[in-house]
Motif scaffolding. Sequence first.
Motif, PDB file in Angstrom:
ATOM      1  N   THR A  35    -116.346 -76.126   8.030  1.00 48.14           N
ATOM      2  CA  THR A  35    -115.562 -75.344   7.073  1.00 48.14           C
ATOM      3  C   THR A  35    -114.170 -75.949   6.968  1.00 48.14           C
ATOM      4  O   THR A  35    -113.637 -76.500   7.937  1.00 48.14           O
ATOM      5  CB  THR A  35    -115.447 -73.867   7.491  1.00 48.14           C
ATOM      6  N   GLY A  37    -110.807 -74.492   4.777  1.00 49.99           N
ATOM      7  CA  GLY A  37    -110.308 -73.542   3.785  1.00 49.99           C
ATOM      8  C   GLY A  37    -111.432 -72.641   3.314  1.00 49.99           C
ATOM      9  O   GLY A  37    -112.106 -72.011   4.123  1.00 49.99           O
ATOM     10  N   ASP A  38    -111.663 -72.608   2.008  1.00 53.90           N
ATOM     11  CA  ASP A  38    -112.714 -71.740   1.466  1.00 53.90           C
ATOM     12  C   ASP A  38    -114.030 -72.486   1.231  1.00 53.90           C
ATOM     13  O   ASP A  38    -114.962 -71.939   0.666  1.00 53.90           O
ATOM     14  CB  ASP A  38    -112.246 -71.088   0.163  1.00 53.90           C
ATOM     15  N   ARG A  39    -114.145 -73.736   1.686  1.00 54.92           N
ATOM     16  CA  ARG A  39    -115.348 -74.551   1.491  1.00 54.92           C
ATOM     17  C   ARG A  39    -116.188 -74.609   2.756  1.00 54.92           C
ATOM     18  O   ARG A  39    -115.650 -74.609   3.854  1.00 54.92           O
ATOM     19  CB  ARG A  39    -114.973 -75.979   1.103  1.00 54.92           C
ATOM     20  N   VAL A  53    -118.914 -72.113  -1.294  1.00 53.81           N
ATOM     21  CA  VAL A  53    -117.515 -71.703  -1.453  1.00 53.81           C
ATOM     22  C   VAL A  53    -117.421 -70.227  -1.091  1.00 53.81           C
ATOM     23  O   VAL A  53    -118.249 -69.420  -1.516  1.00 53.81           O
ATOM     24  CB  VAL A  53    -117.024 -71.907  -2.906  1.00 53.81           C
ATOM     25  N   ARG A  54    -116.405 -69.882  -0.293  1.00 55.30           N
ATOM     26  CA  ARG A  54    -116.176 -68.488   0.069  1.00 55.30           C
ATOM     27  C   ARG A  54    -115.025 -67.952  -0.771  1.00 55.30           C
ATOM     28  O   ARG A  54    -113.991 -68.594  -0.922  1.00 55.30           O
ATOM     29  CB  ARG A  54    -115.815 -68.379   1.548  1.00 55.30           C
ATOM     30  N   TYR A  55    -115.223 -66.776  -1.332  1.00 52.97           N
ATOM     31  CA  TYR A  55    -114.175 -66.079  -2.067  1.00 52.97           C
ATOM     32  C   TYR A  55    -114.094 -64.672  -1.508  1.00 52.97           C
ATOM     33  O   TYR A  55    -115.058 -63.907  -1.604  1.00 52.97           O
ATOM     34  CB  TYR A  55    -114.484 -66.053  -3.568  1.00 52.97           C
ATOM     35  N   ARG A  56    -112.979 -64.365  -0.867  1.00 55.38           N
ATOM     36  CA  ARG A  56    -112.807 -63.105  -0.150  1.00 55.38           C
ATOM     37  C   ARG A  56    -113.923 -62.969   0.874  1.00 55.38           C
ATOM     38  O   ARG A  56    -114.074 -63.825   1.715  1.00 55.38           O
ATOM     39  CB  ARG A  56    -112.704 -61.938  -1.106  1.00 55.38           C
ATOM     40  N   GLU A  57    -114.737 -61.951   0.811  1.00 51.79           N
ATOM     41  CA  GLU A  57    -115.815 -61.755   1.789  1.00 51.79           C
ATOM     42  C   GLU A  57    -117.184 -62.150   1.237  1.00 51.79           C
ATOM     43  O   GLU A  57    -118.206 -61.693   1.729  1.00 51.79           O
ATOM     44  CB  GLU A  57    -115.849 -60.290   2.255  1.00 51.79           C
ATOM     45  N   THR A  58    -117.212 -62.997   0.214  1.00 51.11           N
ATOM     46  CA  THR A  58    -118.469 -63.396  -0.422  1.00 51.11           C
ATOM     47  C   THR A  58    -118.620 -64.910  -0.342  1.00 51.11           C
ATOM     48  O   THR A  58    -117.677 -65.649  -0.595  1.00 51.11           O
ATOM     49  CB  THR A  58    -118.489 -62.953  -1.896  1.00 51.11           C
ATOM     50  N   LEU A  59    -119.831 -65.368   0.015  1.00 55.55           N
ATOM     51  CA  LEU A  59    -120.140 -66.794   0.063  1.00 55.55           C
ATOM     52  C   LEU A  59    -121.073 -67.130  -1.090  1.00 55.55           C
ATOM     53  O   LEU A  59    -122.116 -66.496  -1.253  1.00 55.55           O
ATOM     54  CB  LEU A  59    -120.813 -67.158   1.391  1.00 55.55           C
TER      55      LEU A  59
END
Length: 69
Positions: A35, A37-39, A53-59
């Motif tokens: 991981t 950052g968000d990747r 990619v993770r955005y907030r609590e969602t992958l």
Amino acid sequence: MGRRVLHPRAAPPARGRYSETRSGRTDAYTGRYWTRGDRIVYLDDSGFWAFGVRYRETLFHADFVMHRS
């Protein structure tokens, strides 16, 4: 084809290794992940690469949307 929404019961192990169960078969896919950052980058033991990619609590991974339960 729409996205499949999943609610995984456990987070990936902290050591950078994962084991995925498919159709009741334990360890159907195993490999490493990184991981930054968000990747998230996956490399399974057969040589297959995947990315998410993770955005907030969602992958978001391939056509999957995984929410933390």
